[in-house]
Structures are given as C-alpha cells and as structure tokens.
Design an enzyme around this catalytic site. Structure first.
Site, PDB file in Angstrom:
ATOM      1  N   LYS A  76       0.712  -1.228   0.080  1.00 23.34           N
ATOM      2  CA  LYS A  76      -0.117  -0.077   0.219  1.00 23.34           C
ATOM      3  C   LYS A  76       1.011   1.259  -0.173  1.00 23.34           C
ATOM      4  CE  LYS A  76      -3.877  -1.840   2.679  1.00 23.34           C
ATOM      5  NZ  LYS A  76      -5.032  -1.663   1.587  1.00 23.34           N
ATOM      6  N   ARG A  95     -10.416 -11.390   1.655  1.00 21.33           N
ATOM      7  CA  ARG A  95     -11.423 -12.439   1.127  1.00 21.33           C
ATOM      8  C   ARG A  95     -10.758 -13.752   1.101  1.00 21.33           C
ATOM      9  NH1 ARG A  95     -11.511  -9.280  -4.531  1.00 21.33           N
ATOM     10  NH2 ARG A  95     -11.224  -7.591  -3.076  1.00 21.33           N
TER      11      ARG A  95
HETATM   12  N1  BES Z   1      -8.268  -3.801   4.109  1.00 24.90           N
HETATM   13  C1  BES Z   1      -8.427  -3.352   2.995  1.00 24.90           C
HETATM   14  C2  BES Z   1      -9.397  -2.872   2.522  1.00 24.90           C
HETATM   15  C3  BES Z   1      -9.533  -1.361   3.160  1.00 24.90           C
HETATM   16  C4  BES Z   1      -9.062  -0.056   2.889  1.00 24.90           C
HETATM   17  C5  BES Z   1     -10.735  -0.835   4.225  1.00 24.90           C
HETATM   18  C6  BES Z   1      -9.276   1.069   3.327  1.00 24.90           C
HETATM   19  C7  BES Z   1     -10.843   0.277   4.770  1.00 24.90           C
HETATM   20  C8  BES Z   1      -9.984   1.183   4.375  1.00 24.90           C
HETATM   21  C9  BES Z   1      -8.353  -4.448   1.914  1.00 24.90           C
HETATM   22  O1  BES Z   1      -7.555  -5.525   2.271  1.00 24.90           O
HETATM   23  C10 BES Z   1      -7.902  -4.156   0.726  1.00 24.90           C
HETATM   24  O2  BES Z   1      -6.660  -3.656   0.569  1.00 24.90           O
HETATM   25  N2  BES Z   1      -8.623  -4.104  -0.491  1.00 24.90           N
HETATM   26  C11 BES Z   1      -8.279  -3.825  -1.593  1.00 24.90           C
HETATM   27  C12 BES Z   1      -8.652  -4.868  -2.652  1.00 24.90           C
HETATM   28  C13 BES Z   1      -8.171  -4.649  -4.171  1.00 24.90           C
HETATM   29  C14 BES Z   1      -6.605  -4.860  -4.042  1.00 24.90           C
HETATM   30  C15 BES Z   1      -8.772  -5.478  -5.054  1.00 24.90           C
HETATM   31  C16 BES Z   1      -8.923  -2.487  -1.777  1.00 24.90           C
HETATM   32  O3  BES Z   1     -10.004  -2.276  -1.459  1.00 24.90           O
HETATM   33  O4  BES Z   1      -8.166  -1.488  -2.692  1.00 24.90           O
HETATM   34 MN    MN Z   2      -5.578  -5.533   1.607  1.00 17.79          MN
END
Ligand code: BES
Ligand code: MN
Ligand code: ZN
Length: 499
Positions: A278, A352
C-alpha cells in the site's frame, strides 16, 4: 479498558439532583420555543434563564437540537443541557441509546464525574438502552497517554431521573445494558490496539481470555494446525509475516437451542498490502483491519451476558499481511480448505482469502445463518462513505431478518447487490477462481468471491467501513475510535432468533 460506570435510577428532579451535569430530553413541540410544563420548576430555580435561552435559540425539541447553560451555583448541577428528542413514537431503543451516549460524551468533554439523565414526562425510560448508551458514550482509548496527556478524571456515575420507584426488572435491565456496552467497547479496544501489540497470537490470547471469563467454548489453531487442516488461503496470506497466523473459534452452546448462528470476522492484524504494498499515506489505519474479528469476539461477550437460547459461534481468521521472501505473490495459484483453487492477482486483496477458508470451515458447522464481517474493500468506502457499511445476502428470508435487526440496532448499513454480471471478473484461465476483479465494482466482486465459499448456507456479508472512520456519530456502535459497528445488529439478530 474503560471502567464500568456506576449507573443508578434516582427519584429526583433536574433542579435538585446532585450531579455535575444534568441532561434533559425534550420531545418535539408544535411550535418553538418549547419549555415543557414539567421543567417549570427548573426554569424557576434558574431565575427564568432557561425559558429565555430556549426562546433565543428557537428550541423546539427537534431531534439533535440542544442548548446548554451554566447554572452558576443556582442548583446543585453545574451545567444543564436540554436535548431535542424529536417525536415520541421515534423514541425507541436506538434513539434512547444515542441520547444517553450523547449525555455521557457531553459530561466527559466537560470533565464531569457525574451525569444525570432525565426523560420527558410520561416516557418510560428504556433502561437497558440507556445503560448501553452511557457505556458507549463514555468510551475512550487513552491507555497509551502519559503524564499531562493522561486524562485526570473519568466519568464515574450516571444517574437516570425517575418520578416513582423503578420496576422490579430495573436493576437487571441496567446490568444487561452495561454488559452489552462493555462488549462493544471490548471490540473497540481490540480494534484500536496497534499492530505491534495485537498480532494473531496476541489476538487469539485476548479471545481466549474472553472465553475463559464467560465460560465459552474456545479453540485456537496455530500455524501448524492451520496448514495441517488445509487452510491454504490463510497460509498464503500469513506466511509473509514473522507473526504466525491463528484461527480462533469461540462458541456459546446452550441446551435446547432453537437455532444456530455463525459469525465470521476478518482478522488481519495489520494489512501492509503485502508485495502489492500500500502507499504510505494511510497504511497506519490498517491496524484496524482486524475489526471484523474484534466485533465477533466482542459479540460473544454480549452473548454470554444475555444467555440466549440460540447456539452462537464466532470465528476469527487472523493473520498479518506483510511482504518478505516467503510471502505469497501475484500470479501464484493456491488451493483452499474448500478445495477450489485461486489465482492471485493482488496480495492486498487478502481479506477475502482468509475469509474464504473461515467460511468453508463455518459451513461445516451447518448453521441456520452464516454471517461474515470484514473491513474488506476501499471500494465500499468510496460507495458509502465512512459512516455506513455495506451488506449483501444470498437469501431474502435472511435479508428480511437482517433489515429488522438493523432497524432495532439503529446502525447505519446499506444493502448492496450481488450483481451476476460481475461474476465474469473473478473467472480465471488457470484456476477455479481469480482472487479479485479490476477497477470497478470492487466491493461487489469481493462479495461474489466470498459467495463461492458459503455453499447452500443462508448468508449475510458485511463490508465494514471501520478503519477509515476514527470519528463517527454518537449512538451508533461507535464513538471515538473505529468500529464496534455491527455488534449491536448481530446481537439483535441473535435475540430475534431466540424468540
Ligand atoms: N483492508 C483493505 C480494505 C480497506 C482499505 C478497508 C481502506 C478500509 C479502508 C483490503 O484488504 C484491501 O486492501 N482491499 C483492496 C482490494 C483490491 C486490491 C482488490 C482495496 O479495496 O483496494
Ligand atoms: Mn488489503
Ligand atoms: Zn485488508
């Protein structure tokens, strides 16, 4: 740990009660200003200041309207706050909880040690909801503040004003309300702990402690056991961290249970994104990425307090998502507990994966209803903002029950569609499933992915807005500190199933 409050019902009037802050609820009147007849003595004790202020502020008792005045020693309380409660028929559990939470928060902000709450004349106070609200509103996460930053006092006493002697069930209702509030606050504490303190092993220890305190069934699988059982997707996500994953299973199993509900929570104790790392800007809030797991553990503490005639299970799939030489990679193909294979595309779509194995495990418990909760996608936050979570269901009967539970809890969640069109996006050429879709419909494709692992179960999936919302309106499950959101709704589901 916020200390539980001393909550008492007192036969007293606002102008005589001994409390630092007096909060008085006022129903909406036809026209402003609205000084209810019952408050005439209070106004008189304040030399008519209250009536003048209400006039000036055009106070009509509309929901969320409020006026505050300093009493300057005219009555025992230092401060009087009048809060608009809207119409009488809207004054049910959730609104009462909000009212009490606001009172507690107002008292804390004013550094008060005691607060007294008065309901409008003729309104029989819902003591459980009021006690829940007091505990929720009094919540703060201050354990890491030292010296000058350490709060000097805390709110200790919360009184509920009454005109007559409280009924026989009053004490029990307050006790239950306090335990429910404390359970939600436990979820918040777990969620707010940083990643260096809460990691899979310490999360499991915290869950074990809850189980021990409440005599619940508890089973924890270590990494060896997770691998032995074929939970390959949890393995994939957890292997890049020096902190090993854990799989936690708590349960309340009463005799002659009417139904069986299973709750599954995403327990990513820190989500760096893994190799698909990230950006730095908001990575810190990913310490809250175990909020789903925290919620199902907190829920069990509330269940233990209520002792419903329903079997309830809580499952937390815990791992830390980190990049290192052992980490899983985009392009990898992994098996799963269910047997399906998954082609990885982005190691940041880890939630997921741990949920897929947890759902496959949960399915084997043959639940009447399977619920999962996760801080799953940024896309859901984009869609609904930080004060509303999304939910999905594959069954209209379950959806109806969940809608009723939401109405009861007052938590803000919005139903999202399992759009079949988007199923295309999680098809893979080289494996049974692709881990994630592309740009658009991110919350929906994540839900469709999870659906592949729930079989025939009646299922509710909650995509929670927890981590990105350190501030939330009072009266939901949350105040300061992310999440706790969904616990009250799940509890309402359980209580409804027990009827
Ligand atoms: N934990 C995150 C989702 C999230 C991000 C929740 C910011 C609350 C605030 C999750 O694991 C994630 O990173 N999801 C990605 C999925 C994508 C890579 C397909 C997302 O939502 O960007
Ligand atoms: Mn994530
Ligand atoms: Zn995540």
């Amino acid at each position: 740990m916020t200390m539980p409050l001393d909550i008492q019902v007192r036969i007293a009037t606002p102008h005589e009660i001994a409390a630092n802050v007096v909060v008085v609820g006022v129903l909406q009147a036809g026209k402003s200003p609205a000084l209810p007849p019952a408050l005439k003595p209070l106004d008189a004790a304040l030399g008519g200041a209250l009536a003048r202020l209400l006039e000036k502020e055009e106070f009509s008792g509309k929901r969320d309207q409020s006026v505050t005045l300093s009493t300057l020693g005219r009555i025992p309380a230092e401060k009087v706050v009048l809060v608009g409660l809207g119409e009488r028929r809207g004054l049910r559990g959730a609104a009462v909880r909000t009212f009490a939470a606001k009172a507690a928060r107002t008292a804390i902000d004013g550094k008060a040690k005691s607060v007294a709450l008065f309901f409008p004349a003729g309104v029989d106070p819902d003591l459980r909801a009021a006690a829940e609200g007091f505990e929720l509103g009094a919540y703060r996460f201050t354990k890491y503040l030292t010296g000058e930053r350490k709060p000097k006092g805390a709110l200790e006493t919360a009184l509920i004003g009454a005109t007559g002697k409280p009924g026989a069930g009053a004490r029990a209702a307050i006790t239950v309300g306090q335990k429910v509030g404390a359970a939600v606050n436990l979820s918040r504490d777990l969620s707010n702990e940083p990643g260096n303190v809460i990691y899979p092993e310490s999360f499991a220890a915290a869950a074990e402690k809850v189980a021990k305190e409440h005599s619940l069934f508890c089973q924890v699988f270590d990494f060896k056991e997770i691998r032995r059982r074929g939970m390959h997707l949890i393995d994939a996500v957890g292997r890049g961290s020096s902190r090993d994953p854990r799989f936690v299973h708590l349960a309340w199993k009463p005799k002659n249970a009417k139904r069986k509900l299973v709750f599954v929570g995403k327990g990513i104790t820190f989500d760096s994104g893994g190799l698909s790392i990230k950006p730095a800007a908001h990575m810190g809030i990913m310490k809250h990425d175990m909020s789903g797991a925290a919620n199902v553990v907190g829920l069990m503490a509330a269940v233990a307090a209520l002792k419903p005639r329903v079997e309830v299970h809580a499952i937390a799939a815990c791992a830390e998502n980190m990049p290192d030489g052992n980490a899983y990679r985009p392009g990898d193909i992994w098996g799963s507990l269910d047997g399906k294979t998954v082609e990885m595309v982005n190691t940041d779509a880890e939630g997921r994966l741990v949920l897929a194995d947890a759902l496959a495990y949960a399915r084997a418990l043959a639940p009447d209803l399977l619920v999962d909760v996760a801080t799953l996608t940024g896309a859901c936050l984009v869609a609904l903002g930080t004060t509303c979570s999304g939910w999905y269901s594959n069954d209209e009967g379950a959806a109806k029950e969940f809608t009723a539970a939401l109405d009861q809890s007052g938590e803000q969640m919005w139903r999202m569609p399992l759009l079949e069109d988007l199923r295309e996006m999680i098809k893979s050429d080289v494996a049974d499933l692709k881990q994630a879709g592309e740009m658009f419909g991110g919350s929906i494709t994540a839900a469709l992915f999870l659906r592949e692992f729930v079989g025939d179960c009646h299922w509710i999936h909650c995509d929670m807005a927890g981590p990105a919302s350190p501030e939330r309106p009072l009266g939901w499950a949350t105040t300061k500190g992310a999440t706790g959101h969904t616990v009250l709704t799940f509890l309402a589901m359980i209580e409804r199933a027990a009827r």
